[in-house]
Design an enzyme around this catalytic site. Structure first.
Site, mmCIF file in Angstrom:
data_model
loop_
_atom_site.group_PDB
_atom_site.id
_atom_site.type_symbol
_atom_site.label_atom_id
_atom_site.label_comp_id
_atom_site.label_asym_id
_atom_site.label_seq_id
_atom_site.Cartn_x
_atom_site.Cartn_y
_atom_site.Cartn_z
ATOM 1 N N ASP A 60 0.677 -1.337 0.119
ATOM 2 C CA ASP A 60 0.249 0.025 -0.019
ATOM 3 C C ASP A 60 0.926 1.174 0.027
ATOM 4 O OD1 ASP A 60 1.023 0.289 2.479
ATOM 5 O OD2 ASP A 60 -0.924 -0.171 3.608
ATOM 6 N N ASP A 233 -7.877 -7.995 0.152
ATOM 7 C CA ASP A 233 -6.804 -8.337 1.230
ATOM 8 C C ASP A 233 -7.606 -8.692 2.546
ATOM 9 O OD1 ASP A 233 -7.178 -5.986 3.131
ATOM 10 O OD2 ASP A 233 -7.049 -4.985 1.157
ATOM 11 N N CYS A 271 -12.007 -30.077 4.441
ATOM 12 C CA CYS A 271 -11.004 -29.335 4.039
ATOM 13 C C CYS A 271 -9.719 -30.059 3.810
ATOM 14 C CB CYS A 271 -10.700 -28.261 5.074
ATOM 15 S SG CYS A 271 -9.171 -27.167 4.846
ATOM 16 N N CYS A 273 -6.614 -28.921 3.861
ATOM 17 C CA CYS A 273 -5.305 -28.251 4.459
ATOM 18 C C CYS A 273 -4.572 -29.338 5.282
ATOM 19 C CB CYS A 273 -5.557 -27.088 5.023
ATOM 20 S SG CYS A 273 -6.240 -27.224 6.847
ATOM 21 N N CYS A 276 -6.338 -29.815 8.843
ATOM 22 C CA CYS A 276 -7.425 -30.929 8.854
ATOM 23 C C CYS A 276 -6.888 -32.344 8.443
ATOM 24 C CB CYS A 276 -8.532 -30.328 7.831
ATOM 25 S SG CYS A 276 -9.110 -28.699 8.517
ATOM 26 N N HIS A 302 -5.107 -23.385 8.470
ATOM 27 C CA HIS A 302 -6.385 -23.916 7.725
ATOM 28 C C HIS A 302 -7.185 -22.770 7.500
ATOM 29 C CE1 HIS A 302 -10.700 -25.342 7.933
ATOM 30 N NE2 HIS A 302 -10.735 -23.903 8.561
HETATM 31 ZN ZN LIG Z 1 -8.473 -27.197 7.244
#
Ligand SMILES: [Zn+2]
Ligand SMILES: [Zn+2]
Lengths: 355, 398
Positions: A60, A233, A271, A273, A276, A302
């Protein structure tokens, strides 16, 4: 775009972020200019190298932080005047200086210095800020030498649709590679918020990216995407992770809740990720109960993965011509009792998505 | 009945250092001397498991888990309900785990212990553990190795209190041996007590030396009481270990600076806990152990870089665009400058402890690997002398 204010994302290593397929993150010019300082960033060869981040970076202008964080700041035609937080001396940030600093930080996308007023401000100050932002944009364009950096203009004009129109008309004549919608998310009514976004996306050129600044809640992101915004963002996923809160399609869950202490499920079973795939809510609960910091990293991973995959799903849905269904399912999952906020209904209605 | 521990080679020289292997069913064999990495609720502090796996010297990595971190949540009840052991619950995968009773960073003061219970800190406060509670937890959690309950003395006490500590600890040991039967031989480490009183320690070691256990853990040593006079520690370990069978591993808790580690190993210690590395993190200190000790190190422009410990908060680092150590192959040193680490410190970013832990654990994994190598090459005494001198010339207090 996750936000790495000080040159690091809270709780996540760059390699972990890359493995989540994150392509762009944000750094704050004001903070980085203070610490480590431009001298260090320049001698190390830019922020990418300094923080070991190989993908895209956006910075920015530094103006917003200055106005919101520094008590003694004052805006004049020349720039933003402020007291140095270190030695209390009077300093000035001009559009030229902002571009110069950002060129040394070396981000891939840089922002113009704009005259920011709160979205709750009314009266002539709003127009003054809008007009000054246009004049400052021209000074930024003249100062912009590094052509490997994309300079974005920032649309101002508060909640006044006419001022927004004027600003867009002027700024789009400068034919910039992208535009940001600024001055929102400052506590205004949501019904006004979406109308401003909608007007901006309608008037901004279709072939340039549109970045809605400071908007990061999943619901706001999905609605704004429906309205035609391309970039967001968000400090939100990492900020709430630090309180033990995780994002799920039906809202959030707090992993400090004792009812989860024997829960063998992952945060969100669908999920993909790392967190998870490897850990249960019960284990995260135990880590949090022992104040183990890596729990916050697991939840941050996550949450960032969750938002990135939400956007991935939105892109896929758009490609397949199924975005309306995607948005509808998203909102219905978030509000299972069908008590949708009016602004969401209205905003989606305006683009033909009927809940 | 197979002994999980085997001595591979002993140092020939003035020291009693020895190199061995510790094997556990379904786990990679741990080569000793080794460090057990300190964990908080099964997590290496500040490091997610993917980082542990990809960025630490994974090869010889064993974890020290603490009873208090799990006894409240999930507790024996929760593990049973979820039908998990501690490996599954904490996602520890194939890492060998050693369960200790006290958390080395935060041990419970001994005056809370009584005849039949040992107290530990759980996530909410103090909890009394009876032998039966412990038995049930261990049977459900199924760590690879576990320590006996001990009335561990955390400060100086009278002869009378030390006797009481020893009597209670021997009683706990005999109870657990009775409850675990054959398994004691393969998994149970007897806790050796006695506080600062060497004669008491020797008598306890003598009493339990022939018990059917897998190894021995020396508890209640506070490194700072020995750092002024290392000979005191040498004497203590020599006499205690002298009572123990040679073919069983010896673990020494709460001793962790490079110099003290070498002293402990020189007297026949096989395992140490890694709580020291977590302490370093609080002080923002990065280790800088010279590994190829025989190679002359180039002096660098920064005085700090030549010392065995580097304090990241030093303002010299503000603009220092070199890694902590150009010879360190760890992730932190290959990707980040001291200036960046210093910046993370100034801005209080969470990433600093993460990067320091990665570097410091790597340093210790290599340090131990170097020590094992030196024992094999019969050059351990020399190596120890060099590191000793280096530590003496760069005294850093932790
Ligand atoms: Zn996750
Ligand atoms: Zn390193």
């Amino acid at each position: 775009m996750p936000v790495g204010t000080q040159g690091s994302l809270k709780g996540i290593l760059p390699e972990q972020l890359e493995s989540l397929d994150c392509k762009l993150m944000l750094g704050n010019t004001y903070h980085l200019g203070n610490r480590p300082g431009i001298k260090v960033l320049e001698s190390v060869g830019g922020l990418h190298k300094f923080m070991n981040w190989n993908n895209g970076l956006l910075t920015d202008s530094g103006g917003y932080q200055m106005v919101s964080l520094v008590k003694m700041s004052k805006v004049s035609e020349e720039g933003v005047e402020f007291r140095s937080p270190h030695d209390d001396s009077l300093m000035l940030l001009t559009p030229e200086m902002s571009i110069n600093i950002q060129s040394k930080i070396g981000a891939d996308v840089i922002m113009q210095l704009d005259d920011v007023v709160s979205s709750l401000t009314t009266g002539p100050r709003v127009e003054e800020a809008m007009l000054r932002s246009i004049r400052w944009l021209d000074r930024c364009i003249s100062a912009h030498k590094r052509k490997d950096q994309h300079l974005f203009g920032i649309i101002q004009g508060g909640l006044d649709l006419d001022l927004r129109r004027k600003c867009i008309k002027q700024m789009t004549q400068r034919n910039l590679p992208g535009y940001a919608i600024g001055g929102l998310s400052g506590g205004e009514e949501k019904d006004q918020f979406w109308r401003v976004v909608s007007l901006c996306t309608e008037l901004l050129p279709a072939n340039k990216p549109r970045y809605l600044m400071g908007v990061g809640y999943p619901l706001d992101i999905v609605v704004a995407t429906a309205l035609g915004v391309d970039m967001f963002d968000c400090v939100y996923p990492t900020r709430i992770a630090r309180n033990g809160t995780a994002l799920v399609p039906w809202g959030t869950i707090n992993l400090k809740r004792q009812s989860l202490c024997y829960d063998k499920q992952p945060i969100y079973p669908d999920c993909c990720c790392y967190t998870c795939k490897h850990f249960t809510r019960a284990y995260l609960y135990t880590l949090l109960s022992m104040d183990e910091v890596s729990a916050l990293s697991y939840i941050s991973i996550h949450n960032v993965a969750y938002l990135l995959s939400l956007m991935q799903n939105a892109r896929t849905a758009i490609s397949n011509g199924k975005f309306p269904q995607f948005a509808e399912t998203f909102v219905k999952t978030l509000f299972p009792d069908l008590d949708y906020p009016v602004w969401v209904v209205n905003a989606l209605n305006s683009v033909g998505i009927i809940l | 009945m197979t002994n999980p521990f085997a001595i591979v080679c002993e140092n020939v020289g003035s020291s009693l250092a020895r190199r061995g292997t510790l094997s556990m069913p379904n786990r990679k064999t741990i080569e000793t001397p080794a460090i057990l990495i300190y964990t908080n609720a099964g997590a290496v502090p500040h490091l997610t498991r993917d980082i542990v796996q990809s960025m630490l010297g994974y090869e010889n990595l064993a974890l020290n888990i603490s009873l208090g971190h799990f006894i409240k949540f999930p507790g024996t009840y929760g593990l049973k309900k979820m039908e998990q052991n501690i490996q599954e619950f904490a996602g520890l995968n194939e890492f060998p785990t050693y369960l200790s009773v006290q958390d080395s960073l935060n041990p419970m003061p001994h005056h809370f212990n009584d005849k039949s219970t040992v107290s530990v800190w759980d996530s909410a406060g103090r909890r009394r553990i009876e032998v039966q509670d412990y038995e049930l937890f261990v049977k459900q959690a199924a760590p690879d190795l576990f320590e006996c309950l001990g009335d561990t003395l955390q400060s100086s006490v009278s002869n009378k209190r030390a006797d009481k500590s020893i009597n209670r600890s021997v009683q706990h040991l005999d109870n657990l041996i009775g409850l675990f039967g054959e398994d004691s031989n393969r998994k149970l480490f007897a806790s050796l007590e006695g506080g600062d009183l060497i004669d008491k320690r020797v008598s306890m070691a003598r009493t339990v030396s022939q018990r059917p256990v897998a190894g021995f853990a020396v508890n209640g040593i506070r490194e700072d009481s020995y750092s002024d006079d290392v000979a005191l520690l040498t004497n203590l370990l020599k006499r205690v270990y002298g009572e123990l069978p040679v073919d069983k591993p010896r673990l020494l808790h709460s001793v962790g600076s490079p110099r003290m580690i070498l002293e402990a190993i020189a007297n026949g210690t096989d395992l140490l806990d890694g709580s020291y590395l977590t302490k370093l993190k609080y002080k923002n200190i990065a280790l800088n152990i010279p590994f190829e000790i025989y190679h002359h190190q180039e002096a660098t422009e920064h005085s700090q870089i030549n010392s065995i410990m580097i304090n990241i908060s030093n303002v010299e680092f503000k603009e220092y665009l070199q890694p902590i150590s150009s010879q360190c192959p760890c992730y932190t040193c290959s990707k980040y400058t001291c200036a960046y680490l210093h910046h993370l410190l100034i801005t209080k970013e969470m990433l600093l402890p993460t990067l320091l832990m990665i570097h410091n654990i790597n340093q210790y994994q290599r340090f131990f690997s170097e020590i094992r190598e030196q024992i094999t090459k019969q050059t351990f005494d020399n190596y120890k002398k060099k590191i000793d001198n280096l530590c003496k010339s760069n005294p850093v207090t932790i």
